[in-house]
Design an enzyme around this catalytic site. Structure first.
Site, PDB file in Angstrom:
ATOM      1  N   LYS A 163      -0.665  -6.908   1.236  1.00 55.95           N
ATOM      2  CA  LYS A 163       0.173  -5.934   1.479  1.00 55.95           C
ATOM      3  C   LYS A 163       1.939  -6.938   1.553  1.00 55.95           C
ATOM      4  O   LYS A 163       1.379  -7.897   2.731  1.00 55.95           O
ATOM      5  CB  LYS A 163       0.306  -4.970   1.969  1.00 55.95           C
ATOM      6  CG  LYS A 163      -0.395  -4.392   1.804  1.00 55.95           C
ATOM      7  CD  LYS A 163      -0.464  -3.346   1.045  1.00 55.95           C
ATOM      8  CE  LYS A 163      -1.486  -2.441   0.310  1.00 55.95           C
ATOM      9  NZ  LYS A 163      -1.533  -1.103  -0.719  1.00 55.95           N
ATOM     10  N   ASP A 191       1.446  -5.971  -3.623  1.00 56.84           N
ATOM     11  CA  ASP A 191       1.822  -4.823  -3.658  1.00 56.84           C
ATOM     12  C   ASP A 191       2.737  -4.512  -2.339  1.00 56.84           C
ATOM     13  O   ASP A 191       2.888  -5.204  -1.381  1.00 56.84           O
ATOM     14  CB  ASP A 191       0.583  -3.964  -2.958  1.00 56.84           C
ATOM     15  CG  ASP A 191       0.775  -2.918  -3.213  1.00 56.84           C
ATOM     16  OD1 ASP A 191       1.963  -2.206  -3.274  1.00 56.84           O
ATOM     17  OD2 ASP A 191      -0.364  -1.843  -2.796  1.00 56.84           O
ATOM     18  N   GLU A 218       2.771  -5.063  -7.541  1.00 53.73           N
ATOM     19  CA  GLU A 218       2.751  -4.178  -8.007  1.00 53.73           C
ATOM     20  C   GLU A 218       3.837  -2.661  -6.975  1.00 53.73           C
ATOM     21  O   GLU A 218       4.134  -3.638  -6.073  1.00 53.73           O
ATOM     22  CB  GLU A 218       1.556  -3.323  -7.593  1.00 53.73           C
ATOM     23  CG  GLU A 218       0.710  -1.982  -7.223  1.00 53.73           C
ATOM     24  CD  GLU A 218      -0.537  -1.550  -6.371  1.00 53.73           C
ATOM     25  OE1 GLU A 218      -0.538  -0.188  -6.240  1.00 53.73           O
ATOM     26  OE2 GLU A 218      -0.858  -2.798  -6.245  1.00 53.73           O
ATOM     27  N   ASP A 243       2.831   1.903  -9.107  1.00 58.87           N
ATOM     28  CA  ASP A 243       1.538   2.841  -8.039  1.00 58.87           C
ATOM     29  C   ASP A 243       2.210   4.331  -8.110  1.00 58.87           C
ATOM     30  O   ASP A 243       2.208   5.225  -8.299  1.00 58.87           O
ATOM     31  CB  ASP A 243       1.231   1.821  -7.445  1.00 58.87           C
ATOM     32  CG  ASP A 243       0.108   3.200  -5.814  1.00 58.87           C
ATOM     33  OD1 ASP A 243       0.205   3.840  -5.840  1.00 58.87           O
ATOM     34  OD2 ASP A 243       0.209   2.127  -4.919  1.00 58.87           O
ATOM     35  N   LYS A 267      -4.181   6.894  -8.820  1.00 56.59           N
ATOM     36  CA  LYS A 267      -5.215   7.955  -6.899  1.00 56.59           C
ATOM     37  C   LYS A 267      -5.570   9.184  -7.215  1.00 56.59           C
ATOM     38  O   LYS A 267      -4.237   9.811  -7.097  1.00 56.59           O
ATOM     39  CB  LYS A 267      -4.051   6.896  -5.412  1.00 56.59           C
ATOM     40  CG  LYS A 267      -3.993   5.626  -5.764  1.00 56.59           C
ATOM     41  CD  LYS A 267      -3.455   5.095  -4.517  1.00 56.59           C
ATOM     42  CE  LYS A 267      -2.836   3.412  -4.371  1.00 56.59           C
ATOM     43  NZ  LYS A 267      -1.711   3.315  -3.551  1.00 56.59           N
TER      44      LYS A 267
END
Length: 376
Positions: A163, A191, A218, A243, A267
């Site tokens: 992250k 990400d 991402e 995403d 998701k």
């Protein structure tokens, strides 16, 4: 087989350590669990993990929508009529995908128990035997992230997702530190969670990251900036995953028509559950876009649901459903065999829910249907 009662539990899952992304720090994880009971006595569980920054929902709004609108709408309905159920939910309220996902997952759990089959068997059949589990590093100081990555590789993990998204220079320092710690053979996924904001910052960052062999990057730009993410795709050599910008069939249609990214992170909380997730998977496959089933840091309930989508879908190449591994206490018993996961062949979601733990973690609960609207 009609739905007779839906119980709604607002819970907070304790995290072993805080989870930090570009837009928020989570010290615990709020979630909404639903328990669906049919007239013939079958019980199914579902879960909603809302996120104000991604789905536009909060735990409080999710409880309200479920309690006052969506759960009453489903009482008396046949849970097997998934197309009709989703159509009615969509007609009743726009959006609120996490709330809809909770009911969708519970319906699938009930159907699987009725058929005495795991969910994956009747939504496509098992295609994958197992998936490697990627360790996710939340944002921290470069040396701390590097140390954690090295420790997890020693535990058997084979890939790491970082992250980032604070600012370009410190993010580059984080990636550099992790790469030097784990060596050149470990895949590193980055990400950004929209944190680099636009194409200009992202292109600058990716050029600085070239020496570190990134597997993919991402959602570096704002969620609705399809033109920006397409510009990034045209200017960098690293594969690009969407995403937050990909929630429903309308977003997937735009993604596939523009070919704005190489990969799609699907998701259940963003799209409304298992049934719509399979639609997104098929749309992506028709356009040659690889998929990942991602996590909103859910418990064993929604994580299991995501795995059923992944295991039954050829175009799904990776999973990041690691929520249960982050919890100090979970309501379910989803089992990981690190560094891989392979599902069992039990019916429905394939997990047991510990109702004692559920009650312990519950802050408020409601019943819709039998004993309708009784707060406890």
């Amino acid at each position: 087989m009609n739905i007779q009662k839906i119980e709604i539990f607002s819970v907070r899952f304790p995290l072993k350590v805080p989870f930090i992304v570009s837009y928020h720090r989570y010290d615990d994880m709020p979630s909404v669990i639903v328990k669906m009971t049919t007239a013939c006595g079958l019980v199914g569980y579902g879960e909603a993990v809302a996120d104000e920054h991604v789905t536009g929902e909060s735990a409080e709004s999710t409880v309200s929508v479920l309690r006052h609108l969506l759960a009453p709408l489903l009482i008396g309905k046949n849970p097997m009529h998934l197309e009709h159920i989703h159509d009615e939910m969509d007609r009743a309220i726009r959006g609120v995908p996490a709330a809809k996902a909770a009911l969708d997952i519970a319906c699938h759990d009930v159907i699987g128990k009725k058929l005495n089959q795991p969910i994956y068997e009747w939504i496509g059949g098992r295609y994958h035997e197992s998936f490697p589990v990627t360790h996710v590093l939340s944002i921290g100081e470069p040396n701390h992230m590097a140390q954690e990555a090295l420790e997890q590789m020693k535990r058997g993990y084979t890939a790491v997702k970082m992250k980032v998204g604070v600012d370009v220079q410190t993010d580059v320092a984080r990636v550099k530190a992790v790469r030097e710690a784990v060596g050149n053979d470990v895949p590193i996924r980055v990400d950004v969670n929209q944190g680099w904001v636009n194409a200009a910052n992202t292109v600058q960052a990716m050029r600085l990251l070239e020496p570190y062999g990134i597997d993919w990057v991402e959602q570096p730009v704002k969620a609705d900036d399809f033109e920006g993410i397409l510009e990034v795709k045209q200017k960098i050599s690293v594969p690009l995953m969407m995403d937050e910008g990909l929630k429903d069939v309308h977003d997937m249609r735009r993604l596939t028509m523009m070919q704005a990214a190489h990969k799609a992170n699907i998701k259940l909380m963003k799209c409304g559950g298992i049934y719509p997730a399979k639609k997104l998977v098929h749309m992506a496959e028709m356009s040659g876009i690889e998929c990942q089933i991602g996590s909103m840091v859910e418990s064993s309930i929604a994580s299991s649901a995501g795995f059923h989508v992944a295991f039954s879908s050829k175009i799904v190449k990776t999973v990041e459903l690691t929520g249960p591994l982050r919890f100090g206490k979970d309501v379910g018993n989803l089992s990981y065999d690190l560094p891989i996961i392979s599902l069992n062949d039990r019916s429905g979601l394939g997990i047991d829910v510990d109702e004692d733990v559920l009650r312990e973690l519950t802050t408020e609960s409601y019943v819709v249907g039998d004993e309708s609207h009784v707060a406890r």
